[in-house]
Design a protein around this motif. Structure first.
Motif, PDB file in Angstrom:
ATOM      1  N   ALA A  11      60.374  96.747  81.904  1.00 12.25           N
ATOM      2  CA  ALA A  11      60.539  95.748  80.851  1.00 12.25           C
ATOM      3  C   ALA A  11      60.345  94.332  81.390  1.00 12.25           C
ATOM      4  N   LEU A  12      60.691  94.118  82.666  1.00  6.24           N
ATOM      5  CA  LEU A  12      60.557  92.793  83.271  1.00  6.24           C
ATOM      6  C   LEU A  12      59.139  92.493  83.754  1.00  6.24           C
ATOM      7  N   GLU A  13      58.318  93.516  83.839  1.00  7.68           N
ATOM      8  CA  GLU A  13      57.004  93.339  84.458  1.00  7.68           C
ATOM      9  C   GLU A  13      56.149  92.328  83.711  1.00  7.68           C
ATOM     10  N   GLN A  14      56.088  92.433  82.387  1.00  3.35           N
ATOM     11  CA  GLN A  14      55.262  91.494  81.618  1.00  3.35           C
ATOM     12  C   GLN A  14      55.806  90.069  81.709  1.00  3.35           C
ATOM     13  N   LEU A  15      57.125  89.947  81.647  1.00  6.89           N
ATOM     14  CA  LEU A  15      57.726  88.618  81.770  1.00  6.89           C
ATOM     15  C   LEU A  15      57.406  88.002  83.125  1.00  6.89           C
ATOM     16  N   ALA A  16      57.509  88.776  84.176  1.00  6.04           N
ATOM     17  CA  ALA A  16      57.226  88.268  85.515  1.00  6.04           C
ATOM     18  C   ALA A  16      55.774  87.831  85.643  1.00  6.04           C
ATOM     19  N   GLN A  17      54.872  88.573  85.043  1.00  3.29           N
ATOM     20  CA  GLN A  17      53.461  88.221  85.127  1.00  3.29           C
ATOM     21  C   GLN A  17      53.172  86.918  84.399  1.00  3.29           C
ATOM     22  N   ARG A  18      53.838  86.703  83.270  1.00  8.04           N
ATOM     23  CA  ARG A  18      53.654  85.457  82.532  1.00  8.04           C
ATOM     24  C   ARG A  18      54.139  84.269  83.363  1.00  8.04           C
ATOM     25  N   GLU A  19      55.263  84.450  84.043  1.00  8.68           N
ATOM     26  CA  GLU A  19      55.789  83.364  84.870  1.00  8.68           C
ATOM     27  C   GLU A  19      54.854  83.058  86.033  1.00  8.68           C
ATOM     28  N   ARG A  20      54.309  84.078  86.657  1.00  5.41           N
ATOM     29  CA  ARG A  20      53.389  83.868  87.767  1.00  5.41           C
ATOM     30  C   ARG A  20      52.111  83.189  87.281  1.00  5.41           C
ATOM     31  N   THR A  21      51.649  83.561  86.101  1.00  3.98           N
ATOM     32  CA  THR A  21      50.451  82.942  85.537  1.00  3.98           C
ATOM     33  C   THR A  21      50.706  81.467  85.241  1.00  3.98           C
ATOM     34  N   ARG A  22      51.877  81.166  84.691  1.00  2.00           N
ATOM     35  CA  ARG A  22      52.198  79.780  84.391  1.00  2.00           C
ATOM     36  C   ARG A  22      52.293  78.948  85.668  1.00  2.00           C
ATOM     37  N   ALA A  23      52.892  79.512  86.694  1.00  5.56           N
ATOM     38  CA  ALA A  23      52.990  78.785  87.964  1.00  5.56           C
ATOM     39  C   ALA A  23      51.610  78.477  88.523  1.00  5.56           C
ATOM     40  N   GLN A  24      50.694  79.421  88.429  1.00  4.85           N
ATOM     41  CA  GLN A  24      49.338  79.200  88.930  1.00  4.85           C
ATOM     42  C   GLN A  24      48.622  78.136  88.099  1.00  4.85           C
ATOM     43  N   GLU A  25      48.806  78.158  86.795  1.00  2.29           N
ATOM     44  CA  GLU A  25      48.190  77.143  85.933  1.00  2.29           C
ATOM     45  C   GLU A  25      48.698  75.745  86.282  1.00  2.29           C
ATOM     46  N   HIS A  26      49.972  75.630  86.564  1.00  2.00           N
ATOM     47  CA  HIS A  26      50.530  74.329  86.912  1.00  2.00           C
ATOM     48  C   HIS A  26      50.045  73.851  88.275  1.00  2.00           C
ATOM     49  N   ARG A  27      49.849  74.773  89.213  1.00  2.00           N
ATOM     50  CA  ARG A  27      49.294  74.373  90.514  1.00  2.00           C
ATOM     51  C   ARG A  27      47.858  73.879  90.355  1.00  2.00           C
ATOM     52  N   GLU A  28      47.108  74.535  89.487  1.00  2.00           N
ATOM     53  CA  GLU A  28      45.736  74.083  89.231  1.00  2.00           C
ATOM     54  C   GLU A  28      45.737  72.716  88.541  1.00  2.00           C
ATOM     55  N   LEU A  29      46.695  72.498  87.651  1.00  2.00           N
ATOM     56  CA  LEU A  29      46.812  71.201  86.990  1.00  2.00           C
ATOM     57  C   LEU A  29      47.102  70.115  88.018  1.00  2.00           C
ATOM     58  N   LEU A  30      47.982  70.390  88.950  1.00  2.00           N
ATOM     59  CA  LEU A  30      48.307  69.423  89.993  1.00  2.00           C
ATOM     60  C   LEU A  30      47.071  69.086  90.816  1.00  2.00           C
ATOM     61  N   THR A  31      46.255  70.082  91.086  1.00  2.00           N
ATOM     62  CA  THR A  31      45.021  69.856  91.837  1.00  2.00           C
ATOM     63  C   THR A  31      44.072  68.958  91.054  1.00  2.00           C
ATOM     64  N   GLN A  32      43.972  69.192  89.751  1.00  2.00           N
ATOM     65  CA  GLN A  32      43.103  68.368  88.920  1.00  2.00           C
ATOM     66  C   GLN A  32      43.589  66.917  88.860  1.00  2.00           C
ATOM     67  N   LEU A  33      44.889  66.727  88.768  1.00  2.00           N
ATOM     68  CA  LEU A  33      45.434  65.369  88.764  1.00  2.00           C
ATOM     69  C   LEU A  33      45.100  64.653  90.063  1.00  2.00           C
ATOM     70  N   ALA A  34      45.199  65.375  91.168  1.00  2.00           N
ATOM     71  CA  ALA A  34      44.923  64.767  92.472  1.00  2.00           C
ATOM     72  C   ALA A  34      43.465  64.344  92.593  1.00  2.00           C
ATOM     73  N   LYS A  35      42.549  65.088  91.971  1.00  2.00           N
ATOM     74  CA  LYS A  35      41.127  64.768  92.072  1.00  2.00           C
ATOM     75  C   LYS A  35      40.788  63.433  91.431  1.00  2.00           C
ATOM     76  N   ASN A  36      41.574  63.008  90.445  1.00  2.00           N
ATOM     77  CA  ASN A  36      41.275  61.780  89.721  1.00  2.00           C
ATOM     78  C   ASN A  36      41.920  60.538  90.340  1.00  2.00           C
ATOM     79  N   LEU A  37      42.583  60.720  91.485  1.00  2.00           N
ATOM     80  CA  LEU A  37      43.313  59.617  92.082  1.00  2.00           C
ATOM     81  C   LEU A  37      42.487  58.880  93.118  1.00  2.00           C
ATOM     82  N   PRO A  38      42.794  57.604  93.331  1.00  2.00           N
ATOM     83  CA  PRO A  38      42.127  56.868  94.410  1.00  2.00           C
ATOM     84  C   PRO A  38      42.489  57.464  95.769  1.00  2.00           C
TER      85      PRO A  38
END
Length: 371
Positions: free
Chosen positions: A313-340
Motif C-alpha cells: 500500500a505504501l509503494e505508490q506513495l513512496a514512488q510519488r515522493e521520490r518523483t517529486r524530490a527528483q522534480e525539485h532537484r531538476e528545478l534547482l538545477t534550472q534555477l542555477a543555470k539562469n544565475l550570473p
C-alpha cells in the motif's frame, strides 16, 4: 560564492520573493547564522509570523531593534563575539525619524508632526511600507553599528516600489508641487502666478479656505525635506549597486512563486544590481536518501502477510515522493543555470516543525549557509 561567504563578506543582504514562500523565516535564519559566526547582525523584517517573532523574542511593537540575548543566540555553545538585533519595521516610526533627521530645525519638526495633515500623509503616499524599508536600511547602513544588515522586503511584485520608493516620495513632495500649492504667488512668471491662483481658487471652492490654508502650510513645512530625501535615495542606490551588497531570491516550487521570483531576477539584471542566487523553500530537493519500498520490504518477517500488504500500500506513495524530490532537484538545477557566475541555488531542508524554537531556526540558517 556560497551563502556562507555572503554572510561573511557582505554588508547588506536583501531578500526578495513572493508572499508565503518563507522569505521572512529565511532572512531570520541567515541572520542567526551570521551572528553565530561572529558578526554583528541586524535583521529588518516586515511582518513576521507570530511563532517566528516569539522564537526570536521580538516584541509586537518596538521603536528600536531588539537584541537577542546571548544565551538564546548561542544556545549550548560558548558565547562568541557575534550579536543579533531584530526589528519589525513600523512605517510610522520610520517616517517620524526621517522628519526629525531631515527637518532644518526643532520648530520645523513640530510644525510637521503636529500638523493635522501629518496623520494621513502615509495614506497619501503610495508604497509607504516600501519607503520605510528603504529609509531604515539607509539609516542603519549610515550609522555603521552593524557589520551585516539583512532586509526582508515586501513581496516581489512590490520590488520596484522598494527600489523606487524614496524617489517617488521626493517626487510627491517635488519643488514644483511646493511652488504650485505653497504661498509663493509673488514669484515666477505671469503664467505661473495665474496657475497658483487658479489652483488656490479651485481648492478653496471645493474644500474651503481653511483646508486650503492648512494644505499650503503643510506643504510649505515639508519643503525642507526634499533635498535630504533625494540625497538619501541616491546614496542607497549606490550602496545597493556596490560590491558590499547583494540580493537573494527566495521561492518555492509553486508556479506562481517561480514566476514572481524570475520577474524580480529580471528586474535586478535590468538595474545592474547584484544577485547572490536562489533559496528554494518548501521543496524535497534535499531528500536524496528517501527509503524505497524495497528497503521496507527487507524488514518484513517471512510469511507476514499483513506487513507485506502494508508495504504494498505504501509503494505508490513512496514512488510519488521520490518523483517529486527528483522534480525539485531538476528545478534547482534550472534555477542555477539562469544565475550570473558566482551565484548559488540552494534548497532549504524541511524544517517547518522545528521553527517554533530558536534552535530550529539556527539549524536552518547553518544548513542554508553550508548548502
Amino acid at each position: 560564492m556560497s551563502l556562507s561567504a555572503v554572510l561573511r563578506d557582505k554588508r547588506v543582504l536583501v531578500l526578495c520573493g513572493a508572499g508565503g514562500v518563507g522569505k521572512t523565516t529565511t532572512a531570520a535564519a541567515l541572520g542567526v547564522a551570521a551572528a553565530r559566526a561572529g558578526r554583528k547582525v541586524l535583521v529588518l523584517t516586515i511582518d513576521p509570523a507570530r511563532r517566528l517573532a516569539e522564537a526570536m523574542g521580538l516584541p509586537e511593537s518596538g521603536t528600536e531593534p531588539t537584541a537577542v540575548a546571548p544565551h538564546i543566540l548561542h544556545g549550548s555553545k560558548a558565547a562568541g563575539p557575534g550579536q543579533l538585533d531584530v526589528w519589525m519595521l513600523d512605517p510610522g516610526i520610520v517616517f517620524e525619524r526621517m522628519v526629525r533627521r531631515l527637518s532644518p530645525s526643532p520648530e520645523a519638526v513640530r510644525s510637521i508632526l503636529e500638523h493635522r495633515f501629518y496623520g494621513f500623509l502615509t495614506e497619501l503616499v503610495a508604497g509607504i511600507q516600501e519607503y520605510a524599508a528603504a529609509e531604515a536600511l539607509d539609516q542603519y547602513i549610515h550609522e555603521g553599528q552593524h557589520e551585516l544588515i539583512v532586509l526582508d522586503t515586501p513581496p516581489s511584485r512590490h520590488a520596484l516600489d522598494f527600489l523606487d520608493a524614496p524617489g517617488r516620495l521626493a517626487r510627491f513632495l517635488d519643488d514644483r508641487i511646493v511652488a504650485l500649492f505653497g504661498p509663493q504667488e509673488g514669484s515666477g512668471g505671469g503664467l505661473w502666478r495665474r496657475a497658483t491662483r487658479l489652483i488656490g481658487n479651485v481648492l478653496g471652492t471645493i474644500f474651503g479656505e481653511t483646508f486650503t490654508a492648512d494644505l499650503r502650510s503643510f506643504i510649505g513645512a515639508t519643503s525642507g525635506l526634499f533635498a535630504g530625501i533625494r540625497l538619501r535615495s541616491d546614496r542607497l542606490r549606490e550602496r545597493l549597486s556596490s560590491a558590499e551588497a547583494t540580493f537573494l531570491l527566495v521561492t518555492s516550487p509553486e508556479a506562481a512563486a517561480l514566476e514572481e521570483v524570475r520577474y524580480f531576477q529580471q528586474t535586478l539584471t535590468e538595474r545592474g544590481l547584484p544577485c547572490a542566487g536562489y533559496v528554494l523553500n518548501r521543496s524535497w530537493a534535499r531528500e536524496e536518501t528517501l527509503p524505497t519500498p524495497q528497503d521496507l520490504r527487507r524488514q518484513v518477517p517471512p510469511g507476514d502477510a499483513a506487513a507485506s500488504a502494508g508495504v504494498d500500500a505504501l509503494e505508490q506513495l513512496a514512488q510519488r515522493e521520490r518523483t517529486r524530490a527528483q522534480e525539485h532537484r531538476e528545478l534547482l538545477t534550472q534555477l542555477a543555470k539562469n544565475l550570473p557566475k558566482g551565484s548559488v541555488a540552494v534548497a532549504a531542508p524541511e524544517a517547518s516543525g522545528e521553527l517554533e524554537s530558536f534552535e530550529g531556526l539556527a539549524r536552518l540558517g547553518e544548513s542554508l549557509a553550508a548548502g
